[in-house]
Design an enzyme around this catalytic site. Structure first.
Site, PDB file in Angstrom:
ATOM      1  N   GLY A 130       0.863  -1.317  -0.052  1.00  0.00           N
ATOM      2  CA  GLY A 130       0.081  -0.033  -0.104  1.00  0.00           C
ATOM      3  C   GLY A 130       1.062   1.249   0.203  1.00  0.00           C
TER       4      GLY A 130
ATOM      5  N   GLY B  34      -2.315   2.091   5.867  1.00  0.00           N
ATOM      6  CA  GLY B  34      -2.561   0.974   7.010  1.00  0.00           C
ATOM      7  C   GLY B  34      -1.530   0.019   7.077  1.00  0.00           C
ATOM      8  CE  LYS B  35       3.530   0.120   2.902  1.00  0.00           C
ATOM      9  NZ  LYS B  35       3.083   1.769   2.784  1.00  0.00           N
ATOM     10  CB  SER B  36       3.434   0.538   8.745  1.00  0.00           C
ATOM     11  OG  SER B  36       4.761   0.145   7.609  1.00  0.00           O
TER      12      SER B  36
ATOM     13  CD  GLU C 285       7.665   0.168   3.499  1.00  0.00           C
ATOM     14  OE1 GLU C 285       8.323   0.054   2.581  1.00  0.00           O
ATOM     15  OE2 GLU C 285       6.483   0.697   3.416  1.00  0.00           O
TER      16      GLU C 285
END
Length: 281
Positions: free
Chosen positions: A42, A47-49, A168
């Site tokens: 995303g 909202g991924k992290s 990440e």
């Protein structure tokens, strides 16, 4: 792929401020299966992290349920859950606590009271898995970015978690370092050493996973194997994601009359088919 469910997330909601209208996670549900490589992608703010932090108990959702390896995630169980999950973060320089590679990989084991003989065996095993056995006595600041992340992964797998989350973990690396880390992840998965969840905005990285979940606006936007996700094409671009270069080039070549069998997800696949076509000419 093994279909034993390792993580279950059911309708979780999270806001960074209780009075905020915007939900960082808005009714997210998903499953993670033993032995798979799942990429959660995303753009910034999707909202991924936040989801990664929720899985590890760094934040607790205001509603909904998370279960990890059969353990319901609560304030009381969070430390037990964290034994099941190892995290590798974005900046490798922020992860080192030891003065040498050996000390750093051993740090978590010492904290967990692992006996010395077993600790030595685990450290030696872990650094071999990430191909850093020749750097045991090196000071971390002498390593490249890719080498630092591989050492961080060694520190995680030495603790033998069921799940590795890469938050990440390749975003600050150059192309060589990024490929080193992704090759390490591929090796760990193929050897059955861990289930891998990679959090990324890079679809070139996500293309290597078994399955992709696309996040947008705190919600799950799409889910499926890479070849299905990339069929969304312009939808992914619209929500701020860049399609892999190999996929874009495959499209362009096909539009200009080259008889490729598919839009390739990886450069290796595209180069292989181009060589095959060349040999037939």
């Amino acid at each position: 792929m093994n279909q034993n469910q390792l993580i279950s997330v059911e309708d979780i909601v999270f806001r960074y401020r209780k009075d905020a209208e915007r939900r960082a996670l808005d009714g997210v549900s998903l499953q993670v299966y033993e032995g798979e490589w799942l990429a959660i992608v995303g753009h910034n703010g999707s909202g991924k992290s936040t989801l990664a932090r929720a899985l590890n108990g760094l934040i607790l959702p205001e509603s909904g349920d998370i279960e990890v390896a059969g353990i319901q995630l609560t304030e009381e169980s969070v430390w037990e859950v964290r034994k099941k999950i190892g995290m590798v973060f974005q900046n490798p320089d922020n992860q080192f606590v030891g003065t040498t590679v050996r000390d750093d990989v051993a740090f978590g084991l010492e904290n967990n009271g692992v006996p010395r003989e077993e600790m030595i065996e685990r450290v030696d095993w872990a650094v071999k898995q990430v191909n850093m056995q020749d750097f045991l006595d090196q000071e971390p600041h002498h390593l490249s970015g890719g080498q630092k992340q591989r050492v961080a992964i060694a520190g995680v797998i030495a603790a033998r978690p069921d799940i590795i989350i890469l938050d990440e973990a390749t975003s600050m690396l150059d192309p060589i370092g990024r490929e080193e880390v992704l090759e390490t992840v591929r090796h760990l998965k193929e050897q059955g050493m861990a289930t891998v969840i990679s959090i990324t905005h890079d679809l070139n990285e996500a293309a290597k996973a078994d399955r992709i979940i696309v996040m947008n606006g705190g919600k799950k936007y799409a889910e499926g194997p890479p070849e299905e996700i990339f069929k969304l094409n312009k939808e992914l671009v619209r929500i701020g994601l860049d399609l892999p270069f190999s996929f874009q080039l495959s499209q362009l070549l096909r539009e200009n009359g080259l008889a490729l069998e598919e839009n390739h997800l990886t450069q290796e696949g595209l180069v292989k088919e181009l060589w095959t076509l060349q040999s037939k000419m």
